[in-house]
Design an enzyme around this catalytic site. Structure first.
Site, mmCIF file in Angstrom:
data_model
loop_
_atom_site.group_PDB
_atom_site.id
_atom_site.type_symbol
_atom_site.label_atom_id
_atom_site.label_comp_id
_atom_site.label_asym_id
_atom_site.label_seq_id
_atom_site.Cartn_x
_atom_site.Cartn_y
_atom_site.Cartn_z
ATOM 1 N N CYS A 339 0.786 -1.237 0.000
ATOM 2 C CA CYS A 339 0.000 0.000 0.000
ATOM 3 C C CYS A 339 0.817 1.286 0.000
ATOM 4 C CB CYS A 339 -1.013 0.028 1.131
ATOM 5 S SG CYS A 339 -1.057 -1.382 2.182
ATOM 6 N N ARG A 368 7.417 -11.064 5.277
ATOM 7 C CA ARG A 368 6.966 -10.864 6.658
ATOM 8 C C ARG A 368 7.643 -11.899 7.542
ATOM 9 N NH1 ARG A 368 0.436 -9.893 5.640
ATOM 10 N NH2 ARG A 368 0.736 -8.082 4.292
ATOM 11 N N GLN A 386 1.468 -11.140 -3.389
ATOM 12 C CA GLN A 386 0.051 -10.811 -3.257
ATOM 13 C C GLN A 386 -0.504 -10.362 -4.596
ATOM 14 O OE1 GLN A 386 0.444 -7.748 -0.190
ATOM 15 N NE2 GLN A 386 -0.689 -9.068 1.212
ATOM 16 N N ASP A 388 -2.343 -7.955 -5.298
ATOM 17 C CA ASP A 388 -2.801 -6.805 -4.517
ATOM 18 C C ASP A 388 -3.321 -5.704 -5.435
ATOM 19 O OD1 ASP A 388 -3.234 -5.458 -2.209
ATOM 20 O OD2 ASP A 388 -1.135 -5.106 -1.708
ATOM 21 N N HIS A 390 -4.991 -1.438 -5.048
ATOM 22 C CA HIS A 390 -5.519 -0.353 -4.228
ATOM 23 C C HIS A 390 -6.322 0.567 -5.120
ATOM 24 C CE1 HIS A 390 -2.234 -1.927 -1.770
ATOM 25 N NE2 HIS A 390 -3.078 -1.670 -0.788
ATOM 26 N N LYS A 476 -13.944 -4.389 6.735
ATOM 27 C CA LYS A 476 -13.505 -5.197 5.595
ATOM 28 C C LYS A 476 -14.450 -6.359 5.314
ATOM 29 C CE LYS A 476 -10.285 -7.967 8.394
ATOM 30 N NZ LYS A 476 -8.878 -8.220 8.693
ATOM 31 N N HIS A 522 -8.251 -1.441 -0.166
ATOM 32 C CA HIS A 522 -7.273 -2.508 -0.397
ATOM 33 C C HIS A 522 -8.060 -3.725 -0.841
ATOM 34 C CE1 HIS A 522 -4.375 -0.555 2.576
ATOM 35 N NE2 HIS A 522 -5.527 0.004 2.888
#
Length: 653
Positions: A339, A368, A386, A388, A390, A476, A522
Site C-alpha cells: 500500500c 513478513r 500478493q 494486490d 488499491h 472489511k 485494499h
RNA sequence: GCCGAUUUAGCUCAGCCCGGUAGAGCAACCGCUUCGUAAGCGGUAGGUCAUCAGUUCGAUUCUGAUAAUCGGCACCA
C-alpha cells in the site's frame, strides 16, 4: 400442569416439573432406555430436566444427529476421569466439543505423549462399561470453590469465579467423578459406545492467551457407530494424500531448505503452475486496473509514516548495505505490504476527481517475519506474492467499487471451480482510528453492499457478520472459499481505509477545487498466490484442470518405431501452445503409464507402431483406465479447446 | 514465540535402548530387453548419520546447545 406436544402432534398434560425420563418411561420402558436426551422446543437438554412450561418434546436416541455432540462431550468427561484416575494430581480445565471431535486440556508437569493413549483408552472403555448415570446438581458458588480448592483444581476455581452470578453452577456426576459443566449430557456414560479414538496431543495456552500457562491437550473423536469413525479416519487419510507438501514433492513442483526458512524454491513445473495463475489474474485485471510495481526496499521512514514500523516492526525484515566502509548507513525495510508504494504513485502529480476511481494493481512480493511455528508448506511463508490492488476513489464511488470487486472475486473463484463462498463483513474493532461518524458511514455502505451481493448471488454466497474484527483503519469483507473436501480457506479481502491516504498526505482536487483525501480500498482476490497455488493443489488433489496443469500432455512411445511420429506430434502440439513432454525412454508402456499417473499428468498420449502408421493417437486420461483413439488432428483440437483458460473462452465466445 | 515430536542415501524407512565410524526398498546410472496402458531382468554408484560442543581410548548411538521440519496453541497489518 404443563402441556407437552409430541412429534406426531399429539398433546398431553403432565404435572409441572415432570421429567423427560418420566414421560418416556410412561410411554414405554424401552423408549426410556434408548433415549439419551430430549429436545424441548428444539433445544437439547438433559432427559432428567423438569419440564416447567408448555413445550414441544422430542426424544433423542444416540443415532440422532443432535446426539453426536452429546456423545463427544460425554466422551471428553470420560477422558478426563480416565486421566485423573491414571495420573492423580493432574488438574482438569475444559473439554469442549469441536468440529470432528472434542478435546480436553489438562495441567500436568510432564505433558502426555501418544504412547499414553493405549492406557487412557483402556481406562475409558472400563469407565464406559461401568455405565454410571450422568446426574446434574446445582451447587452454590462457595461450595464449588471450596470443593475445587480442596482438590487442588486451581483452574476450575478460576472457571467457577468467572461464571456470571446469575447463571446456575452445574455439576455433572458420573459415579465418583464429577466436573463443572454447562451440559447437556446423556443419561449415562455407557451411551457413548465404543466408536471413539484419541487422536493427538498438543500444547495449548490456558484460555487461549500466550501469557498464560501451557496446558497439555488431548484431542479425540467419537461417533455413534464404528463405521462412521472408520469413514472419518479414512477422510483424514484422504486429506493427507492431498497434502500439497507431499504432492509438491511427488509432482516435482517445489522444495524448501534450511537456509531459507519460509521461502519457496520453485522447480520448473511448480513455477509454470504459479505463472499460469499469475497470467490468468493479469488477464482478469486488464481494462479496469493499471499494473504498477513499487520498490522492494524503501527507507524505514516510509514505514514510520504508514505506522507499520510502530505496530508491526517485530514482523518486518530490514536491510542495510553489507559493505564495511560504505557511507550509506540508511536502514531499509523490505516491504511487508504494497500500500505505501501505491500511495506514492498516487501522490505523484496532482490528481483530479476526474481521475477517480484510480485502480493500481501489483503482483507484489512481500516479506513478513512470521513466527517460526506459523510456517506451513507454501500456505504460510515469509516471502510471498500478493495479487494486490488499491483503489483510490471518492466516498460516492465506494459502494460501486466494492460491488465491482465482488463480481471479479466471485468470477475468479468460479473459474477455479469453487462453488460455495462465504462473505464476512468485519466491523469496527476496539482499537481503531477515525471518527465514529466515518465508521458509521463506511459500515452502512458495506452493509448495503453485503445485502446487495447476497440478493444477487444468494445461490453461491453465504454472508455473515464478524463484529469487532475489522482492521484498525476500516471495515472489511473477507471471502472464504470451500474446497473439495469441505475445508474453508480465507482468501480474498476488500478493506476500506480512512487512514493511510491522510497519513501520507494524499489528496485529489474536488469539483469545488478543494484538496480532498481519497477513500482507499485494499483488495486481494487470491491473497497470497503461493498459498492459493497450494489450495488449488489440495483442492484438485494434484489432478489439475488442463488449463492450469504445468505439464498438460506426455507423449509416450511403446516402441522406438514410434519415436519420429512422437516428435512430430509434440512439435505440432507445442506450436499450438500446449505444454507437452516426451517420454521416448526404453521402458515398457506399463512403467510409463504408472510414472506419469503418479506425477499427475492429466493427459497421456500413447503412440506405437499402429498409431504411427495411421497418424492416430491413443489417449488415456488421468484417473481413468479407458483409452480413446482418434486422429492426431482431432486430438490436438480437443486438447486445445480444453486447455483454453475459462476467461479466454468467454472472450472468444 | 510456546508445548511435544522428528532430523540417517534423491524419496520412504531400519539401526540408537545395550557406544567399536552404516543397511533395505524405490529412484539414479550402465547393460540386456522393443514390449500395447499403474513397477521387465541384471549390474554399478551414492551417506563427514542436520550443525556445533561435551563425555569417552572411541559417538550415528550418551549429554547439552543451535537450526530446520511436523502436530497443535498463540500470531497472520
Amino acid at each position: 400442569m404443563v402441556s407437552v406436544t409430541f412429534p406426531d402432534g399429539a398433546q398431553r398434560q403432565f404435572p409441572e416439573g415432570v421429567t423427560g425420563f418420566e414421560i418416556a418411561q410412561g410411554i414405554s420402558p424401552s423408549l426410556a432406555k434408548r433415549t439419551v436426551a430430549m429436545a424441548l422446543d428444539g433445544v437439547v437438554v438433559d432427559l432428567a430436566d423438569p419440564i416447567k412450561t408448555d413445550a414441544r418434546i422430542e426424544f433423542l436416541n444416540r443415532e440422532d444427529p443432535r446426539a453426536l455432540e452429546l456423545i463427544r462431550h460425554d466422551c471428553a468427561h470420560v477422558l478426563a476421569e480416565a486421566v485423573q484416575t491414571l495420573w492423580p494430581g493432574t488438574q482438569v480445565t475444559i473439554g469442549p466439543v469441536i468440529e470432528n471431535g472434542f478435546y480436553y486440556d489438562f495441567f500436568r508437569e510432564t505433558p502426555f505423549t501418544p504412547e499414553d493413549f493405549v492406557a487412557i483408552e483402556k481406562k475409558m472403555r472400563e469407565i464406559i462399561a461401568r455405565d454410571a448415570p450422568l446426574t446434574k446438581e446445582v451447587w452454590s458458588r462457595e461450595d464449588a470453590v471450596s470443593f475445587f480448592e480442596k482438590k487442588g483444581e486451581a483452574f476450575k476455581v478460576e472457571l467457577v469465579q468467572s461464571i456470571p452470578g446469575n447463571e446456575d453452577l452445574k455439576i455433572y456426576k458420573q459415579g465418583e467423578w464429577l466436573d463443572l459443566c454447562r451440559g447437556p449430557h446423556m443419561t449415562s456414560v455407557g451411551k457413548i459406545g465404543s466408536a471413539f479414538k484419541l487422536m493427538k496431543v498438543a500444547g495449548a495456552y490456558w484460555r487461549g492467551n500466550s501469557d498464560n500457562p501451557m496446558l497439555s491437550r488431548i484431542y479425540g473423536t467419537a461417533f455413534a457407530r464404528q463405521e462412521q469413525l472408520d469413514a472419518y479416519l479414512k477422510q483424514i487419510e484422504e486429506a493427507e494424500r492431498r497434502d500439497h507438501r507431499r504432492l509438491g514433492r511427488e509432482m516435482d513442483l517445489f522444495h524448501f531448505q534450511e537456509e531459507a526458512p519460509g521461502a519457496i524454491f520453485w522447480h520448473p513445473k511448480g513455477w509454470t503452475l504459479f505463472q499460469t495463475l499469475v497470467a490468468y489474474m493479469r488477464r482478469r485485471l486488464s481494462g479496469d486496473y493499471q499494473e504498477v510495481n513499487a520498490p522492494q526496499l524503501m527507507d524505514k521512514s516510509m514505514w514510520e509514516i504508514s505506522g507499520h514500523w510502530g505496530w508491526y516492526r517485530e514482523n518486518m525484515f530490514m536491510s542495510k548495505s553489507a559493505g564495511d566502509d560504505t557511507e550509506d548507513e540508511r536502514t531499509y525495510a523490505i516491504k511487508p505490504m504494497n500500500c505505501p508504494g501505491h500511495v506514492q504513485i498516487f501522490k505523484h502529480g496532482l490528481r483530479s476527481y476526474r481521475d477517480l476511481p484510480l485502480r493500481f494493481a501489483e503482483f507484489g512480493i512481500v516479506h513478513r517475519y512470521e513466527p517460526s511455528g506459523a510456517m506451513h508448506g507454501v500456505m504460510r511463508v515469509r516471502a510471498f506474492t500478493q495479487d494486490d490492488a488499491h483503489i483510490f476513489c471518492t466516498e460516492e464511488q465506494l459502494a460501486a467499487e466494492c460491488l465491482k470487486i465482488n463480481e471479479l472475486i466471485l468470477s475468479v473463484y468460479n473459474d477455479f471451480g469453487f462453488g460455495k463462498i462465504l462473505v464476512k463483513l468485519s466491523t469496527r474493532p476496539e482499537k481503531r482510528v477515525g471518527t465514529d461518524a466515518m465508521w458509521d458511514h463506511a459500515e452502512s455502505v458495506m452493509m448495503r453492499v453485503l445485502d446487495e451481493i447476497k440478493a444477487k448471488h444468494g445461490d453461491v454466497i453465504e454472508t455473515a457478520l464478524n463484529p469487532g474484527e475489522g482492521a484498525f483503519y476500516g471495515p472489511k469483507f473477507e471471502y472464504v472459499l470451500r474446497d473439495a473436501i469441505g475445508r474453508d480457506w480465507q482468501c480474498g479481502t476488500t478493506q476500506v481505509d480512512f487512514n493511510l491516504p491522510e497519513r501520507f498526505g494524499a489528496f485529489y482536487i474536488s469539483p469545488t477545487s478543494e484538496k480532498t483525501p481519497p477513500v482507499m480500498v485494499h483488495r486481494a482476490i487470491c491473497g497470497s498466490l503461493e498459498r492459493f497455488t497450494g489450495i488449488l493443489i489440495e483442492h484438485f488433489a494434484g489432478h489439475m484442470p488442463l488449463w492450469i496443469a504445468p505439464v498438460q500432455v506426455v507423449v509416450a512411445t511403446i516402441t522406438q518405431e514410434a519415436d519420429d511420429y512422437a516428435y512430430e506430434l509434440i512439435a505440432a502440439m507445442r506450436k499450438r501452445g500446449l505444454r507437452v513432454d516426451a517420454d521416448i525412454r526404453n521402458e515398457k508402456i506399463n512403467y510409463k503409464v504408472r510414472e506419469h499417473s503418479l506425477a499427475k499428468v492429466p493427459v497421456m498420449v500413447v503412440v506405437g507402431k499402429k498409431e504411427a502408421q495411421e497418424k492416430t493417437v491413443s489417449i488415456r486420461r488421468l484417473g481413468s483406465q479407458a483409452q480413446t483413439s482418434m486422429t492426431m488432428e482431432e486430438a490436438i483440437a480437443a486438447l486445445i479447446d480444453e486447455a483454453t483458460p475459462p476467461d479466454v473462452k468467454r472472450a472468444n465466445a
